[in-house]
Design a protein around this motif. Structure first.
Motif, PDB file in Angstrom:
ATOM      1  N   VAL A 111      -2.767   2.776 -63.136  1.00  0.00           N
ATOM      2  CA  VAL A 111      -4.080   3.323 -62.802  1.00  0.00           C
ATOM      3  C   VAL A 111      -5.162   2.591 -63.601  1.00  0.00           C
ATOM      4  O   VAL A 111      -5.095   2.527 -64.825  1.00  0.00           O
ATOM      5  CB  VAL A 111      -4.127   4.835 -63.110  1.00  0.00           C
ATOM      6  N   PRO A 112      -6.198   2.039 -62.939  1.00  0.00           N
ATOM      7  CA  PRO A 112      -7.199   1.222 -63.626  1.00  0.00           C
ATOM      8  C   PRO A 112      -8.329   2.022 -64.247  1.00  0.00           C
ATOM      9  O   PRO A 112      -9.426   1.530 -64.394  1.00  0.00           O
ATOM     10  CB  PRO A 112      -7.718   0.330 -62.489  1.00  0.00           C
ATOM     11  N   LEU A 113      -8.087   3.284 -64.580  1.00  0.00           N
ATOM     12  CA  LEU A 113      -9.127   4.115 -65.171  1.00  0.00           C
ATOM     13  C   LEU A 113      -8.777   4.427 -66.617  1.00  0.00           C
ATOM     14  O   LEU A 113      -7.614   4.385 -67.011  1.00  0.00           O
ATOM     15  CB  LEU A 113      -9.278   5.428 -64.387  1.00  0.00           C
ATOM     16  N   ASP A 114      -9.784   4.757 -67.406  1.00  0.00           N
ATOM     17  CA  ASP A 114      -9.560   5.077 -68.818  1.00  0.00           C
ATOM     18  C   ASP A 114      -9.109   6.526 -68.923  1.00  0.00           C
ATOM     19  O   ASP A 114      -9.912   7.428 -69.146  1.00  0.00           O
ATOM     20  CB  ASP A 114     -10.837   4.839 -69.620  1.00  0.00           C
ATOM     21  N   LEU A 115      -7.817   6.745 -68.736  1.00  0.00           N
ATOM     22  CA  LEU A 115      -7.266   8.099 -68.769  1.00  0.00           C
ATOM     23  C   LEU A 115      -6.303   8.252 -69.929  1.00  0.00           C
ATOM     24  O   LEU A 115      -5.274   8.914 -69.815  1.00  0.00           O
ATOM     25  CB  LEU A 115      -6.554   8.398 -67.445  1.00  0.00           C
ATOM     26  N   ALA A 116      -6.619   7.627 -71.057  1.00  0.00           N
ATOM     27  CA  ALA A 116      -5.731   7.682 -72.218  1.00  0.00           C
ATOM     28  C   ALA A 116      -5.700   9.079 -72.815  1.00  0.00           C
ATOM     29  O   ALA A 116      -6.718   9.759 -72.910  1.00  0.00           O
ATOM     30  CB  ALA A 116      -6.182   6.676 -73.261  1.00  0.00           C
ATOM     31  N   THR A 117      -4.520   9.502 -73.208  1.00  0.00           N
ATOM     32  CA  THR A 117      -4.297  10.810 -73.815  1.00  0.00           C
ATOM     33  C   THR A 117      -3.673  10.618 -75.189  1.00  0.00           C
ATOM     34  O   THR A 117      -2.754   9.813 -75.344  1.00  0.00           O
ATOM     35  CB  THR A 117      -3.348  11.648 -72.929  1.00  0.00           C
ATOM     36  N   PRO A 118      -4.144  11.354 -76.208  1.00  0.00           N
ATOM     37  CA  PRO A 118      -3.556  11.226 -77.544  1.00  0.00           C
ATOM     38  C   PRO A 118      -2.069  11.589 -77.550  1.00  0.00           C
ATOM     39  O   PRO A 118      -1.642  12.529 -76.879  1.00  0.00           O
ATOM     40  CB  PRO A 118      -4.363  12.219 -78.392  1.00  0.00           C
ATOM     41  N   TYR A 119      -1.298  10.839 -78.314  1.00  0.00           N
ATOM     42  CA  TYR A 119       0.121  11.080 -78.517  1.00  0.00           C
ATOM     43  C   TYR A 119       0.379  10.803 -79.990  1.00  0.00           C
ATOM     44  O   TYR A 119       0.434   9.649 -80.407  1.00  0.00           O
ATOM     45  CB  TYR A 119       0.953  10.145 -77.634  1.00  0.00           C
ATOM     46  N   TRP A 120       0.460  11.871 -80.784  1.00  0.00           N
ATOM     47  CA  TRP A 120       0.632  11.734 -82.229  1.00  0.00           C
ATOM     48  C   TRP A 120       2.022  12.207 -82.622  1.00  0.00           C
ATOM     49  O   TRP A 120       2.407  13.349 -82.337  1.00  0.00           O
ATOM     50  CB  TRP A 120      -0.405  12.563 -82.986  1.00  0.00           C
ATOM     51  N   VAL A 121       2.769  11.345 -83.277  1.00  0.00           N
ATOM     52  CA  VAL A 121       4.077  11.744 -83.798  1.00  0.00           C
ATOM     53  C   VAL A 121       3.849  12.406 -85.153  1.00  0.00           C
ATOM     54  O   VAL A 121       3.533  11.739 -86.139  1.00  0.00           O
ATOM     55  CB  VAL A 121       5.028  10.536 -83.928  1.00  0.00           C
ATOM     56  N   VAL A 122       3.978  13.718 -85.183  1.00  0.00           N
ATOM     57  CA  VAL A 122       3.774  14.470 -86.422  1.00  0.00           C
ATOM     58  C   VAL A 122       4.901  14.152 -87.392  1.00  0.00           C
ATOM     59  O   VAL A 122       4.673  13.870 -88.563  1.00  0.00           O
ATOM     60  CB  VAL A 122       3.703  15.986 -86.132  1.00  0.00           C
ATOM     61  N   HIS A 123       6.113  14.193 -86.886  1.00  0.00           N
ATOM     62  CA  HIS A 123       7.259  13.791 -87.710  1.00  0.00           C
ATOM     63  C   HIS A 123       8.480  13.611 -86.828  1.00  0.00           C
ATOM     64  O   HIS A 123       8.652  14.293 -85.829  1.00  0.00           O
ATOM     65  CB  HIS A 123       7.576  14.823 -88.792  1.00  0.00           C
ATOM     66  N   THR A 124       9.327  12.675 -87.212  1.00  0.00           N
ATOM     67  CA  THR A 124      10.619  12.472 -86.574  1.00  0.00           C
ATOM     68  C   THR A 124      11.598  11.969 -87.617  1.00  0.00           C
ATOM     69  O   THR A 124      11.202  11.294 -88.568  1.00  0.00           O
ATOM     70  CB  THR A 124      10.520  11.464 -85.409  1.00  0.00           C
ATOM     71  N   ASN A 125      12.869  12.309 -87.430  1.00  0.00           N
ATOM     72  CA  ASN A 125      13.902  11.696 -88.269  1.00  0.00           C
ATOM     73  C   ASN A 125      14.610  10.579 -87.498  1.00  0.00           C
ATOM     74  O   ASN A 125      15.598  10.036 -87.977  1.00  0.00           O
ATOM     75  CB  ASN A 125      14.900  12.742 -88.778  1.00  0.00           C
ATOM     76  N   TYR A 126      14.087  10.290 -86.291  1.00  0.00           N
ATOM     77  CA  TYR A 126      14.563   9.232 -85.398  1.00  0.00           C
ATOM     78  C   TYR A 126      15.921   9.525 -84.773  1.00  0.00           C
ATOM     79  O   TYR A 126      16.191   9.089 -83.657  1.00  0.00           O
ATOM     80  CB  TYR A 126      14.625   7.866 -86.106  1.00  0.00           C
ATOM     81  N   ASP A 127      16.790  10.251 -85.473  1.00  0.00           N
ATOM     82  CA  ASP A 127      18.153  10.462 -85.003  1.00  0.00           C
ATOM     83  C   ASP A 127      18.355  11.724 -84.185  1.00  0.00           C
ATOM     84  O   ASP A 127      19.266  11.787 -83.357  1.00  0.00           O
ATOM     85  CB  ASP A 127      19.130  10.511 -86.191  1.00  0.00           C
ATOM     86  N   SER A 128      17.521  12.755 -84.410  1.00  0.00           N
ATOM     87  CA  SER A 128      17.795  14.009 -83.704  1.00  0.00           C
ATOM     88  C   SER A 128      16.560  14.716 -83.157  1.00  0.00           C
ATOM     89  O   SER A 128      16.640  15.359 -82.120  1.00  0.00           O
ATOM     90  CB  SER A 128      18.570  14.974 -84.610  1.00  0.00           C
ATOM     91  N   TYR A 129      15.396  14.635 -83.815  1.00  0.00           N
ATOM     92  CA  TYR A 129      14.236  15.380 -83.324  1.00  0.00           C
ATOM     93  C   TYR A 129      12.935  14.620 -83.563  1.00  0.00           C
ATOM     94  O   TYR A 129      12.834  13.736 -84.414  1.00  0.00           O
ATOM     95  CB  TYR A 129      14.145  16.758 -84.007  1.00  0.00           C
ATOM     96  N   SER A 130      11.916  15.002 -82.782  1.00  0.00           N
ATOM     97  CA  SER A 130      10.560  14.498 -82.950  1.00  0.00           C
ATOM     98  C   SER A 130       9.592  15.616 -82.577  1.00  0.00           C
ATOM     99  O   SER A 130       9.805  16.324 -81.590  1.00  0.00           O
ATOM    100  CB  SER A 130      10.316  13.283 -82.053  1.00  0.00           C
ATOM    101  N   VAL A 131       8.544  15.777 -83.364  1.00  0.00           N
ATOM    102  CA  VAL A 131       7.482  16.742 -83.059  1.00  0.00           C
ATOM    103  C   VAL A 131       6.239  15.936 -82.713  1.00  0.00           C
ATOM    104  O   VAL A 131       5.779  15.110 -83.506  1.00  0.00           O
ATOM    105  CB  VAL A 131       7.203  17.688 -84.244  1.00  0.00           C
TER     106      VAL A 131
END
Length: 197
Positions: A111-131
């Motif tokens: 889509v050629p429109l500026d429709l960016a949405t924030p995506y912030w990784v609060v914390h992850t241990n990479y192996d089992s979970y991500s918030v």
């Protein structure tokens, strides 16, 4: 068809952060020294804040792949609990700054429109979970969204408890989380698949 994509993704942008609150976005700390390469691979959506675009969705999963410029290519897919149709959406997560690589903006392709949405990784241990956290400011109010992602489709209680600890430490409300349905997640015939690329 092009107008359908524009309208569809405009709706996604407006509804991507669903929980309205008064005032500006709260201060949420993101993970330091975030490593996008370790974050790549498959993540299953364990829980989420309500979002219109996921209404009736089940078996939600995402594939993250890092490009040479540290851009993360995301392929999200979910099944409709009503029709069984699979919807596949692709996008790119771009780092907002090198000093805080866990703060990203997701843009849906192509889509050629500026429709960016924030995506912030609060914390992850990479192996089992991500918030993950997202918030959009609209002057006198803001809308927010959050996800708990896990490496397993059916995570253990221990894994979820670790994610809840991060949620609580950042004063994110547990009340808005709803468990994502992962029952009877099977491969769907190609003719039933709706792919938006």
């Amino acid at each position: 068809m092009f107008m359908f994509y524009v309208l569809f993704w405009s709706f996604i942008k407006l509804s991507s952060a669903q929980i309205p609150q008064f005032g500006p976005c709260p201060d949420i700390n993101v993970m330091a020294n975030f490593n996008s390469t370790k974050y790549s691979g498959t993540w299953y959506e364990a829980e989420r804040y309500f979002a219109y675009y996921e209404l009736g969705g089940k078996c939600v999963r995402a594939e993250y792949r890092v490009k040479h410029d540290d851009t993360i290519v995301i392929t999200n897919q979910q099944e409709s609990a009503m029709t069984g149709m699979r919807i596949v959406v692709r996008g790119e997560a771009l780092q907002q700054s090198r000093s805080q690589p866990a703060k990203m903006l997701v843009r849906v392709m192509p889509v050629p429109l500026d429709l960016a949405t924030p995506y912030w990784v609060v914390h992850t241990n990479y192996d089992s979970y991500s918030v993950v956290w997202s918030c959009n400011d609209y002057n006198y109010f803001h809308t927010e969204n959050a996800w708990i992602l896990t490496r397993q489709r059916e995570p253990s209680l221990d894994t979820l408890q670790k994610a809840y600890t991060i949620v609580d430490e950042n004063n994110m409300s547990r009340a808005y989380f709803a468990k994502t349905d992962h029952t009877n997640c099977t491969e769907i015939e190609p003719e039933k698949m709706l792919e938006i690329v």
